[in-house]
Design an enzyme around this catalytic site. Structure first.
Site, mmCIF file in Angstrom:
data_model
loop_
_atom_site.group_PDB
_atom_site.id
_atom_site.type_symbol
_atom_site.label_atom_id
_atom_site.label_comp_id
_atom_site.label_asym_id
_atom_site.label_seq_id
_atom_site.Cartn_x
_atom_site.Cartn_y
_atom_site.Cartn_z
ATOM 1 N N LYS A 199 -1.908 -2.200 12.276
ATOM 2 C CA LYS A 199 -2.495 -2.461 12.850
ATOM 3 C C LYS A 199 -3.079 -3.574 14.518
ATOM 4 O O LYS A 199 -1.902 -4.018 13.771
ATOM 5 C CB LYS A 199 -3.975 -2.150 11.683
ATOM 6 C CG LYS A 199 -4.060 -1.765 10.676
ATOM 7 C CD LYS A 199 -4.453 0.008 11.248
ATOM 8 C CE LYS A 199 -4.447 0.667 10.248
ATOM 9 N NZ LYS A 199 -4.964 1.764 10.662
ATOM 10 N N GLN A 201 -4.147 -5.589 15.549
ATOM 11 C CA GLN A 201 -5.870 -6.550 15.328
ATOM 12 C C GLN A 201 -6.856 -7.183 16.740
ATOM 13 O O GLN A 201 -8.162 -7.344 16.199
ATOM 14 C CB GLN A 201 -4.880 -7.422 14.470
ATOM 15 C CG GLN A 201 -4.159 -7.948 13.426
ATOM 16 C CD GLN A 201 -5.168 -6.909 12.298
ATOM 17 O OE1 GLN A 201 -6.046 -8.002 11.543
ATOM 18 N NE2 GLN A 201 -5.488 -5.611 11.809
ATOM 19 N N PHE A 260 -9.112 -5.189 5.586
ATOM 20 C CA PHE A 260 -9.227 -4.772 4.696
ATOM 21 C C PHE A 260 -9.592 -6.134 3.156
ATOM 22 O O PHE A 260 -9.386 -5.804 2.282
ATOM 23 C CB PHE A 260 -7.352 -4.516 4.670
ATOM 24 C CG PHE A 260 -7.201 -3.219 4.909
ATOM 25 C CD1 PHE A 260 -8.428 -2.318 5.446
ATOM 26 C CD2 PHE A 260 -5.848 -2.687 6.153
ATOM 27 C CE1 PHE A 260 -7.886 -1.024 5.899
ATOM 28 C CE2 PHE A 260 -5.816 -1.600 6.285
ATOM 29 C CZ PHE A 260 -6.965 -0.810 6.505
ATOM 30 N N LYS A 262 -5.612 -15.996 19.651
ATOM 31 C CA LYS A 262 -4.860 -15.283 21.065
ATOM 32 C C LYS A 262 -4.544 -14.193 20.707
ATOM 33 O O LYS A 262 -4.563 -13.629 22.494
ATOM 34 C CB LYS A 262 -3.783 -16.162 19.812
ATOM 35 C CG LYS A 262 -3.231 -15.831 18.364
ATOM 36 C CD LYS A 262 -2.336 -14.232 18.529
ATOM 37 C CE LYS A 262 -1.824 -14.075 17.342
ATOM 38 N NZ LYS A 262 -1.049 -14.255 16.566
ATOM 39 N N ALA A 266 7.482 -11.691 14.020
ATOM 40 C CA ALA A 266 8.247 -11.672 12.889
ATOM 41 C C ALA A 266 9.268 -10.899 13.327
ATOM 42 O O ALA A 266 10.303 -11.288 12.171
ATOM 43 C CB ALA A 266 7.149 -9.774 12.405
ATOM 44 N N PHE A 316 0.891 -1.709 0.131
ATOM 45 C CA PHE A 316 0.179 -0.179 0.156
ATOM 46 C C PHE A 316 0.765 1.731 0.032
ATOM 47 O O PHE A 316 1.626 1.260 0.609
ATOM 48 C CB PHE A 316 -1.145 0.029 1.532
ATOM 49 C CG PHE A 316 -1.673 0.878 1.045
ATOM 50 C CD1 PHE A 316 -3.541 1.487 0.263
ATOM 51 C CD2 PHE A 316 -1.828 2.218 1.695
ATOM 52 C CE1 PHE A 316 -3.645 2.656 0.322
ATOM 53 C CE2 PHE A 316 -2.318 2.973 1.768
ATOM 54 C CZ PHE A 316 -3.692 3.337 1.113
ATOM 55 N N LYS A 352 -4.908 -13.007 10.396
ATOM 56 C CA LYS A 352 -5.263 -12.842 11.536
ATOM 57 C C LYS A 352 -6.514 -12.229 11.954
ATOM 58 O O LYS A 352 -7.071 -10.781 11.813
ATOM 59 C CB LYS A 352 -4.534 -12.021 12.952
ATOM 60 C CG LYS A 352 -3.368 -12.871 12.778
ATOM 61 C CD LYS A 352 -2.707 -14.742 12.666
ATOM 62 C CE LYS A 352 -1.608 -14.822 12.235
ATOM 63 N NZ LYS A 352 -1.091 -15.164 11.112
ATOM 64 N N ARG A 360 2.739 -7.578 19.811
ATOM 65 C CA ARG A 360 2.054 -6.070 20.326
ATOM 66 C C ARG A 360 0.261 -6.118 20.720
ATOM 67 O O ARG A 360 0.416 -4.579 21.616
ATOM 68 C CB ARG A 360 1.788 -5.663 18.746
ATOM 69 C CG ARG A 360 0.778 -6.135 17.678
ATOM 70 C CD ARG A 360 0.475 -5.697 16.191
ATOM 71 N NE ARG A 360 1.779 -6.571 15.538
ATOM 72 C CZ ARG A 360 1.819 -6.181 14.315
ATOM 73 N NH1 ARG A 360 1.193 -5.870 13.376
ATOM 74 N NH2 ARG A 360 2.829 -6.325 13.529
ATOM 75 N N ASN A 361 -0.549 -7.179 20.793
ATOM 76 C CA ASN A 361 -1.078 -6.822 21.266
ATOM 77 C C ASN A 361 -1.345 -6.563 23.196
ATOM 78 O O ASN A 361 -1.550 -6.128 23.565
ATOM 79 C CB ASN A 361 -2.440 -8.063 21.063
ATOM 80 C CG ASN A 361 -3.004 -7.362 19.845
ATOM 81 O OD1 ASN A 361 -3.597 -6.803 19.408
ATOM 82 N ND2 ASN A 361 -2.587 -8.670 18.726
#
Length: 316
Positions: free
Chosen positions: A269, A271, A71, A178, A127, A15, A94, A242-243
Site C-alpha cells: 500500500k 501510505q 487497517f 515524510k 526495508a 493476512f 506510518k 516507494r512514494n
C-alpha cells in the site's frame, strides 16, 4: 538469545493470501521467506507466520504493530478482550486518523482501543537495505523510559542502531508526513528538474512538516526532527522510497496513483497518498491551506489535475 526477557519464538500475523496456488503463511513457514512482499531474503526460523490473529497475541506481552494505517481500527477491534493485560505495544505504522478537530495519532488509537501503553518507531529504514543488513538508524519514541529501553533491546543489532526519545507522537508523525514530502520529490524527479529543485522541495517540506506537527500537537520536541525519524528519514524517503518512485511515474506516465500502486507495488500500500488526502481534509476544515502551500500543491497535483510543474511554481 541476546536477552533472557524475550521468548525465542516470534509469532507473526500475516493476512492470508493465495500465492503460487498456496497460502502465504504456509510458504513463509516452509521457505522462511516472504515470497510476495520481501522475496530473496531469509526470515529466521524462530519467526512463525499465522493467519489467526488471536493465536498470535495469545499470552504475548510485547506487541509490534506494522500494518497500513487504514487497517488499524479493524485490527484493534479484533484484538479487544484477547490480549494480555500486561502487554506493551510499539507502532511502526506510518499514518494517522483524522476528524473535524484535526489529527489522531495511531499510537493514541491503539492505546485507547486496547488500554495498553504504546511506543512508536520510525526512521530512515528502507526495508530491502535493512534485510541486506546494511547499517542504518531508527528512532523509538516512548512515554516511559523503561519501555523505550525495552524496545531498544528488542530491535537493536550491530547494523541497526536505535535511538530513543521521550516523544511518541513526534516520532510517529514524522514517519507519516515524510511520505508527503517524498511525493513532492517524486514529482520533481518526474519533471527532471534536477537536484537543486529537489533539495528545495525537501527543505520546504521539512519546514511544513514541523509547522503542521507543532500546530496540532503540543509537547513535540525540536530535537525529534533531527533524529533518524526526522530529517534522515525525509532524505532517505525522498531518494529511495516507494512514494517517490510512484510519484515520479505519475508524472512520466500520466496514470493515476491507484493504477500505479497496483502495477508497481504488487499488493503493498502507498501510505503517502492517503496521508496527503488526510492532511488536505484537516487543512480545509481549518481554512488554513494557504499556510501550507507545498502540502496543498502536492494534493492538487495528485488529485485535482493541477499540472505537475506547479510543484515549483505555487510555493513562495
Amino acid at each position: 538469545m541476546r536477552y533472557k526477557e524475550f521468548h525465542q519464538e516470534v509469532k507473526m500475523w500475516v493476512f492470508e493470501e493465495i500465492v503460487e496456488g498456496r497460502n502465504l503463511t504456509e510458504l513463509i513457514n516452509e521457505k522462511h521467506e516472504n515470497v510476495k512482499y520481501l522475496p530473496g531474503f531469509t526470515i529466521p526460523e524462530n519467526v512463525k507466520a499465522f493467519s489467526d490473529l488471536s493465536e498470535v497475541v495469545r499470552d504475548a506481552t510485547v506487541l509490534v504493530f506494522c500494518i497500513p494505517h487504514q487497517f488499524v481500527p479493524k485490527t484493534c477491534d479484533q484484538l479487544k478482550g484477547k490480549i494480555n493485560p500486561k502487554a506493551k505495544a510499539i507502532s511502526l505504522v506510518k499514518g494517522f486518523e483524522t476528524d473535524e478537530k484535526g489529527i489522531r495519532p495511531i499510537s493514541h488509537a491503539i492505546s485507547e482501543s486496547l488500554n495498553i501503553s504504546v511506543c512508536s518507531l520510525s526512521g530512515a529504514n528502507i526495508a530491502n537495505e535493512i534485510a541486506e543488513e546494511h547499517f542504518s538508524e531508527t528512532t523509538i519514541g516512548y512515554n516511559y523510559l523503561a519501555e523505550g529501553e525495552l524496545f531498544k533491546k528488542l530491535f537493536e543489532t550491530k547494523y541497526f542502531r536505535v535511538g530513543i526519545i521521550n516523544d511518541v507522537v513526534g516520532v510517529e508523525l514524522c514517519g507519516a508526513l515524510k511520505n508527503v514530502i517524498a511525493i513532492g520529490a517524486g514529482f520533481v524527479d518526474g519533471l527532471k528538474l534536477g537536484e537543486n529543485a529537489k533539495a528545495a522541495i525537501i527543505r520546504i517540506g521539512f519546514l511544513e512538516m514541523k509547522q503542521f506537527m507543532k500546530k496540532f500537537y503540543g509537547g513535540i520536541k525540536d530535537e525529534t526532527f533531527f533524529e533518524s525519524c526526522g530529517i534522515a528519514d525525509v532524505i532517505a524517503t525522498c531518494y529511495g522510497g516507494r512514494n517517490r518512485k510512484v510519484a515520479e511515474s505519475f508524472v512520466t506516465t500520466g496514470k493515476s496513483f491507484d493504477q500505479l500502486e497496483e502495477e508497481l507495488l504488487h499488493g503493498q500500500k502507498l501510505q503517502g497518498t492517503l496521508t496527503v488526502k488526510e492532511i488536505h481534509r484537516v487543512l480545509s476544515n481549518k481554512g488554513i491551506n494557504d499556510e501550507f502551500k507545498l502540502f496543498t500543491t502536492i494534493y492538487r497535483i495528485a488529485f485535482e489535475g493541477l499540472p505537475p510543474k506547479s510543484i515549483v511554481e505555487n510555493i513562495d
